[in-house]
Design a protein around this motif. Structure first.
Motif, PDB file in Angstrom:
ATOM      1  N   GLU A   1       0.756  -1.341   0.163  1.00 22.75           N
ATOM      2  CA  GLU A   1      -0.042  -0.013  -0.088  1.00 22.75           C
ATOM      3  C   GLU A   1       0.855   1.173  -0.189  1.00 22.75           C
ATOM      4  O   GLU A   1       1.581   1.431   0.838  1.00 22.75           O
ATOM      5  N   VAL A   2       0.665   2.033  -1.157  1.00 24.46           N
ATOM      6  CA  VAL A   2       1.749   3.018  -1.326  1.00 24.46           C
ATOM      7  C   VAL A   2       1.703   4.155  -0.033  1.00 24.46           C
ATOM      8  O   VAL A   2       2.437   4.663   0.626  1.00 24.46           O
ATOM      9  N   ALA A   3       0.624   4.263   0.482  1.00 23.60           N
ATOM     10  CA  ALA A   3       0.384   5.509   1.757  1.00 23.60           C
ATOM     11  C   ALA A   3       1.109   5.072   2.600  1.00 23.60           C
ATOM     12  O   ALA A   3       1.803   5.730   3.445  1.00 23.60           O
ATOM     13  N   VAL A   4       1.098   3.720   3.094  1.00 14.56           N
ATOM     14  CA  VAL A   4       1.559   3.190   4.348  1.00 14.56           C
ATOM     15  C   VAL A   4       3.155   3.102   3.888  1.00 14.56           C
ATOM     16  O   VAL A   4       4.092   3.325   4.736  1.00 14.56           O
ATOM     17  N   LEU A   5       3.668   2.978   2.652  1.00 14.70           N
ATOM     18  CA  LEU A   5       4.994   2.731   2.391  1.00 14.70           C
ATOM     19  C   LEU A   5       5.660   3.983   2.454  1.00 14.70           C
ATOM     20  O   LEU A   5       6.640   4.368   2.708  1.00 14.70           O
ATOM     21  N   GLN A   6       5.060   5.131   2.133  1.00 14.87           N
ATOM     22  CA  GLN A   6       5.247   6.589   2.056  1.00 14.87           C
ATOM     23  C   GLN A   6       5.570   6.861   3.735  1.00 14.87           C
ATOM     24  O   GLN A   6       6.582   7.545   3.851  1.00 14.87           O
ATOM     25  N   GLU A   7       4.856   6.467   4.567  1.00 12.86           N
ATOM     26  CA  GLU A   7       5.129   6.703   6.010  1.00 12.86           C
ATOM     27  C   GLU A   7       6.211   6.150   6.530  1.00 12.86           C
ATOM     28  O   GLU A   7       7.112   6.596   7.140  1.00 12.86           O
ATOM     29  N   SER A   8       6.623   4.708   5.714  1.00 10.57           N
ATOM     30  CA  SER A   8       7.799   3.997   6.313  1.00 10.57           C
ATOM     31  C   SER A   8       9.024   4.543   5.746  1.00 10.57           C
ATOM     32  O   SER A   8      10.145   4.781   6.453  1.00 10.57           O
ATOM     33  N   VAL A   9       8.971   5.084   4.558  1.00 12.71           N
ATOM     34  CA  VAL A   9       9.987   5.668   3.914  1.00 12.71           C
ATOM     35  C   VAL A   9      10.504   6.994   4.438  1.00 12.71           C
ATOM     36  O   VAL A   9      11.627   7.505   4.758  1.00 12.71           O
ATOM     37  N   ALA A  10       9.229   8.158   4.857  1.00  9.98           N
ATOM     38  CA  ALA A  10       9.616   9.175   5.473  1.00  9.98           C
ATOM     39  C   ALA A  10      10.525   8.985   6.940  1.00  9.98           C
ATOM     40  O   ALA A  10      11.379   9.601   7.138  1.00  9.98           O
ATOM     41  N   LYS A  11      10.104   7.948   7.585  1.00 10.38           N
ATOM     42  CA  LYS A  11      10.699   7.527   8.854  1.00 10.38           C
ATOM     43  C   LYS A  11      12.341   7.357   8.813  1.00 10.38           C
ATOM     44  O   LYS A  11      12.875   7.557   9.577  1.00 10.38           O
ATOM     45  N   LEU A  12      12.590   6.957   7.618  1.00 10.27           N
ATOM     46  CA  LEU A  12      14.166   6.987   7.454  1.00 10.27           C
ATOM     47  C   LEU A  12      14.883   8.170   7.170  1.00 10.27           C
ATOM     48  O   LEU A  12      15.965   8.436   7.684  1.00 10.27           O
ATOM     49  N   GLY A  13      14.122   9.136   6.914  1.00 12.08           N
ATOM     50  CA  GLY A  13      14.752  10.602   6.922  1.00 12.08           C
ATOM     51  C   GLY A  13      15.507  10.832   5.833  1.00 12.08           C
ATOM     52  O   GLY A  13      16.499  11.574   5.916  1.00 12.08           O
ATOM     53  N   ILE A  14      15.330   9.987   4.687  1.00  9.43           N
ATOM     54  CA  ILE A  14      16.313  10.430   3.623  1.00  9.43           C
ATOM     55  C   ILE A  14      15.769  11.382   2.433  1.00  9.43           C
ATOM     56  O   ILE A  14      16.565  11.917   1.463  1.00  9.43           O
ATOM     57  N   ALA A  15      14.404  12.063   2.747  1.00 12.27           N
ATOM     58  CA  ALA A  15      13.981  12.681   1.780  1.00 12.27           C
ATOM     59  C   ALA A  15      12.859  13.554   2.629  1.00 12.27           C
ATOM     60  O   ALA A  15      12.204  12.852   3.544  1.00 12.27           O
ATOM     61  N   SER A  16      12.498  14.707   1.854  1.00 12.32           N
ATOM     62  CA  SER A  16      11.250  15.299   2.359  1.00 12.32           C
ATOM     63  C   SER A  16      10.008  14.500   2.023  1.00 12.32           C
ATOM     64  O   SER A  16       9.982  13.606   0.996  1.00 12.32           O
ATOM     65  N   ARG A  17       8.826  14.741   2.829  1.00 13.62           N
ATOM     66  CA  ARG A  17       7.634  14.084   2.400  1.00 13.62           C
ATOM     67  C   ARG A  17       7.101  14.491   1.136  1.00 13.62           C
ATOM     68  O   ARG A  17       6.615  13.636   0.284  1.00 13.62           O
ATOM     69  N   ALA A  18       7.520  15.806   0.692  1.00 16.58           N
ATOM     70  CA  ALA A  18       6.886  16.093  -0.798  1.00 16.58           C
ATOM     71  C   ALA A  18       7.687  15.301  -1.896  1.00 16.58           C
ATOM     72  O   ALA A  18       7.290  14.907  -2.829  1.00 16.58           O
ATOM     73  N   GLU A  19       9.042  14.975  -1.526  1.00 18.94           N
ATOM     74  CA  GLU A  19       9.988  14.386  -2.503  1.00 18.94           C
ATOM     75  C   GLU A  19       9.293  12.827  -2.527  1.00 18.94           C
ATOM     76  O   GLU A  19       9.283  12.134  -3.727  1.00 18.94           O
ATOM     77  N   ILE A  20       8.682  12.267  -1.370  1.00 25.93           N
ATOM     78  CA  ILE A  20       8.831  10.954  -1.479  1.00 25.93           C
ATOM     79  C   ILE A  20       7.283  10.853  -2.100  1.00 25.93           C
ATOM     80  O   ILE A  20       7.146   9.833  -2.843  1.00 25.93           O
ATOM     81  N   GLU A  21       6.293  11.699  -2.006  1.00 19.81           N
ATOM     82  CA  GLU A  21       5.056  11.703  -2.630  1.00 19.81           C
ATOM     83  C   GLU A  21       5.434  11.642  -4.385  1.00 19.81           C
ATOM     84  O   GLU A  21       4.509  11.332  -5.102  1.00 19.81           O
ATOM     85  N   ASP A  22       6.259  12.590  -4.557  1.00 15.35           N
ATOM     86  CA  ASP A  22       6.576  12.756  -6.201  1.00 15.35           C
ATOM     87  C   ASP A  22       7.241  11.540  -6.726  1.00 15.35           C
ATOM     88  O   ASP A  22       7.156  11.191  -7.773  1.00 15.35           O
ATOM     89  N   TRP A  23       7.934  10.603  -5.791  1.00 10.05           N
ATOM     90  CA  TRP A  23       8.350   9.340  -6.453  1.00 10.05           C
ATOM     91  C   TRP A  23       7.261   8.597  -6.965  1.00 10.05           C
ATOM     92  O   TRP A  23       7.194   7.798  -7.867  1.00 10.05           O
ATOM     93  N   PHE A  24       6.117   8.381  -5.990  1.00 12.21           N
ATOM     94  CA  PHE A  24       5.047   7.269  -6.316  1.00 12.21           C
ATOM     95  C   PHE A  24       3.952   8.016  -6.974  1.00 12.21           C
ATOM     96  O   PHE A  24       2.998   8.194  -6.440  1.00 12.21           O
ATOM     97  N   THR A  25       4.084   8.110  -8.389  1.00 16.11           N
ATOM     98  CA  THR A  25       3.109   8.901  -9.157  1.00 16.11           C
ATOM     99  C   THR A  25       2.359   7.741  -9.918  1.00 16.11           C
ATOM    100  O   THR A  25       2.644   6.936  -9.863  1.00 16.11           O
ATOM    101  N   ALA A  26       1.156   8.168 -10.514  1.00 19.99           N
ATOM    102  CA  ALA A  26       0.462   7.522 -11.497  1.00 19.99           C
ATOM    103  C   ALA A  26       1.357   6.843 -12.585  1.00 19.99           C
ATOM    104  O   ALA A  26       1.176   5.719 -13.079  1.00 19.99           O
ATOM    105  N   GLU A  27       2.459   7.556 -12.797  1.00 17.02           N
ATOM    106  CA  GLU A  27       3.413   7.186 -14.079  1.00 17.02           C
ATOM    107  C   GLU A  27       3.948   5.872 -13.669  1.00 17.02           C
ATOM    108  O   GLU A  27       4.286   5.123 -14.368  1.00 17.02           O
ATOM    109  N   THR A  28       4.342   5.822 -12.429  1.00 17.41           N
ATOM    110  CA  THR A  28       5.271   4.519 -11.876  1.00 17.41           C
ATOM    111  C   THR A  28       4.295   3.480 -11.517  1.00 17.41           C
ATOM    112  O   THR A  28       4.745   2.521 -11.318  1.00 17.41           O
ATOM    113  N   LEU A  29       3.026   3.903 -11.014  1.00 18.36           N
ATOM    114  CA  LEU A  29       2.167   3.076 -10.205  1.00 18.36           C
ATOM    115  C   LEU A  29       0.781   2.560 -10.830  1.00 18.36           C
ATOM    116  O   LEU A  29       0.256   1.727 -10.440  1.00 18.36           O
ATOM    117  N   GLY A  30       0.388   3.375 -11.978  1.00 16.24           N
ATOM    118  CA  GLY A  30      -0.792   3.200 -12.510  1.00 16.24           C
ATOM    119  C   GLY A  30      -1.818   3.889 -11.445  1.00 16.24           C
ATOM    120  O   GLY A  30      -1.642   4.870 -10.905  1.00 16.24           O
TER     121      GLY A  30
END
Length: 655
Positions: free
Chosen positions: A333-362
């Motif tokens: 689930e992308v929403a849950v995944l975004q939370e998990s990745v955000a906790k790693l502290g490697i990028a801002s939440r805006a950047e993380i949301e930009d990774w998981f777009t309709a272009e990559t996920l449908g």
């Protein structure tokens, strides 16, 4: 980084999520597809009945062989089943050369082992055999069988020098503090580290290669050794005990890196193989190994990057309650995944949301392993954020920046060599079969092969990847690549083998301390092979452009393939299911298949006698392991010899 620059250069603009055709190619119905009508159109065609194949008919199996060739086969196969002889075969070869001289020794080899397992010395001398085999329905996979005749110490020296950057000059006779062998190099000894145990620079190189990043939760207590080291990481670290990659390998040729000029020389050899194959037929194959085309350090490092990225996905799946599912059934689930990745502290939440777009996920709102794997390349902005901690500074560093400038150049040259070979193969109408290698190289080999398939498998499969079915993750690897080909619209091409590195892989896992990647039993490997084959054959039923080679000496596996082909309506005349065996082995399978109209290929090595001897030694050992469990081939050879004797046909000439 060169990887992010080079891979897109190989990749054409391919739309993702191309819908898969569901029109079956049925044996009882009009045929449709490239095999039936040029250009891929459809038309009504009357299928000839599929002849029955009898693997027990000695007369038909050896119709292509002269009587003296049958006698030679019996002699060679009998010697291959004689353990006492094989245990001393290297000494016997040495003594024979000294007693007979080089000329007589070469003649003796051509009358026995060399003549049985090798087609000839050069591209011209092998042509009569290739034409003869073609007349009986058997084609060739050409392989220049020359291999460096290195001692174990020389092979070990080359491998460790080129993976770790160290120059191993000698092995210390003493023991280190833990009771293991104490290793050091000339460099270390001159630096005064004689009492340090394991070589300091090798140890530092291993630590560098380890790329140590993983979320702590991705490593269970059971996966760590007593020192807290992650056991899985060890699989992708160089180890002195396995510096000679030929140990425990009974058939596959092994290349050791010398320099870039040597890699160019290997490429030229492959190019000549392509030309030779193209002159004989318009449907030939040649076999290539990626370790011949570049420095193994790149393959080792890139494999670890890919393996860790995949491990991270599965850990995220565990956190989402999807443990134990097959690779293609696991969806995050992308929403849950975004939370998990955000906790790693490697990028801002805006950047993380930009990774998981309709272009990559449908539009599904979920991410599978294929989506996840695509994030590691240049198609998204995520690759710059993949980080590992620097062991010296403790600072986070990009995961894909571990290569030096020279290593980036070496990697680029490897990709360029692959590209040159693929373009030449396209020009000559020859297919490239990329051989599988050790598990610590294989993720990188498969990924680079996939990049070539994206570019060149547009109208038909030109590049075939090899899947080793003795691996526990073989089914996941096959299903993921089939699905990727469906989504991106390129043609899937595969060779299924059991595998050539079993003894070495098991010994390495036990010695270094990571999970054995091999299926626990021979029966489990057979089940995995049939499971993978069945999945691919089902794909062929619905996808007219996919193709597979059943590379097996196992009669039960070949019968399984024939039965499933008939059930799925896959006609041999379509040339979509190939069969492959080694030259000099299992003719009772190859020739009945070829004479019944199935596309069959012999893996045909060639090269000068003395330079092919290392290959011949392992071929003899392979026959020993196979012949201990069965006398079938020798029994059939005897039956045919006795039949010719009784009927006065000892001077049989193949027509």
């Amino acid at each position: 980084m060169a990887l992010r620059r080079a891979l897109p250069a190989l990749r054409p603009c391919i739309p993702r999520f191309v819908p898969l055709s569901t029109a079956p190619a049925s044996r009882e119905q009009p045929a449709a597809g490239p095999a039936a009508v040029p250009g891929g159109g459809s038309a009504t065609a009357v299928r000839p009945p599929v002849p029955a194949v009898d693997f027990g008919n000695a007369q038909e199996a050896y119709r292509s062989r002269r009587t003296w060739e049958l006698a030679r086969s019996l002699l060679v196969l009998r010697l291959c089943a004689w353990p006492a002889l094989l245990a001393r075969h290297e000494q016997l070869l040495y003594v024979s050369r000294k007693l007979l001289g080089q000329r007589l020794f070469n003649k003796l080899m051509k009358m026995t082992f060399y003549g049985h397992f090798v087609a000839g010395e050069d591209q011209e001398s092998i042509q009569p055999l290739l034409r003869h085999y073609r007349a009986f329905g058997v084609s060739a996979i050409l392989d220049y069988g020359v291999e460096e005749d290195l001692s174990p110490e020389e092979a070990e020296h080359k491998e460790m020098e080129n993976i770790s950057g160290c120059c191993l000059e000698k092995k210390c006779r003493g023991k280190n503090a833990t009771g293991g062998p104490a290793w050091r190099t000339g460099r270390d000894c001159r630096a005064g580290c004689a009492g340090a145990g394991a070589c300091a620079c090798i140890r530092a190189a291993w630590e560098t290669l380890a790329l140590g990043w993983r979320p702590e939760s991705c490593t269970s207590a059971a996966e760590r050794d007593g020192s807290g080291t992650n056991k899985r990481d060890k699989q992708y670290q160089a180890h002195w005990a396995f510096g000679d990659r030929r140990n425990g390998v009974i058939s596959a040729r092994t290349y050791f890196y010398a320099n870039e000029a040597k890699c160019d020389s290997h490429m030229e050899t492959f190019l000549r193989c392509i030309e030779a194959s193209g002159r004989v037929s318009d449907d030939g194959f040649i076999a290539i190994k990626l370790t011949a085309l570049g420095r193994p350090q790149f393959l080792l490092q890139f494999s670890e990057v890919l393996a860790k990225w995949r491990c991270f996905f599965h850990q995220m799946a565990v956190e989402q309650g999807q443990a134990g599912l097959a690779a293609m059934d696991t969806k995050l689930e992308v929403a849950v995944l975004q939370e998990s990745v955000a906790k790693l502290g490697i990028a801002s939440r805006a950047e993380i949301e930009d990774w998981f777009t309709a272009e990559t996920l449908g539009v599904s709102g979920t991410m599978d392993l294929l989506d996840w794997s695509s994030l590691i390349d240049s198609r998204t902005k995520l690759s710059k954020h993949l980080v590992v901690p620097n062991a010296q500074t403790g600072q986070l560093e990009p995961l894909l920046s571990r290569f030096t400038e020279e290593e980036e150049l070496q990697m680029t040259r490897m990709l360029q060599r692959m590209d040159v070979l693929a373009k030449k193969a396209t020009e000559m109408g020859v297919r490239l079969m990329v051989d599988a290698e050790q598990t610590y190289f294989q993720p990188a080999i498969s990924r680079l092969t996939l990049e070539m398939q994206r570019k060149f498998n547009v109208e038909k499969p030109l590049i075939f990847n090899t899947y080793q079915c003795y691996l526990k993750d073989a089914y996941d690897n096959v299903t993921l690549d089939v699905e990727l080909a469906r989504r991106e619209g390129w043609c899937f091409g595969a060779k299924l083998v059991r595998g050539a590195y079993l003894a070495q892989e098991r010994a390495r896992a036990a010695e270094i301390g990571y999970e054995d990647p091999i299926n626990p039993t021979y029966e489990a490997t057979n089940a995995m092979y049939h499971r993978c084959l069945d999945y691919v054959l089902e794909e062929l039923k619905h996808n007219a452009k996919a193709k597979v080679m059943v590379a097996s000496h196992n009669e039960d596996t070949v019968r399984f393939a024939l039965r499933r082909m008939e059930e799925l309506g896959l006609h041999p005349a379509d040339h979509r299911v190939y069969f492959g065996q080694l030259l000099g082995m299992c003719d009772q399978i190859s020739f009945p298949l070829g004479q019944a109209g199935y596309p069959v290929y012999k893996y045909v090595p060639y090269g000068p006698v003395m330079e092919v001897l290392p290959y011949l030694s392992r071929r003899a050992l392979e026959n020993s392991s196979l012949m201990k469990g069965t006398h079938r081939e020798r029994q059939l050879l005897w039956l045919e010899l006795l039949r010719r004797l009784r009927t006065g046909n000892l001077f049989h000439r193949p027509a």
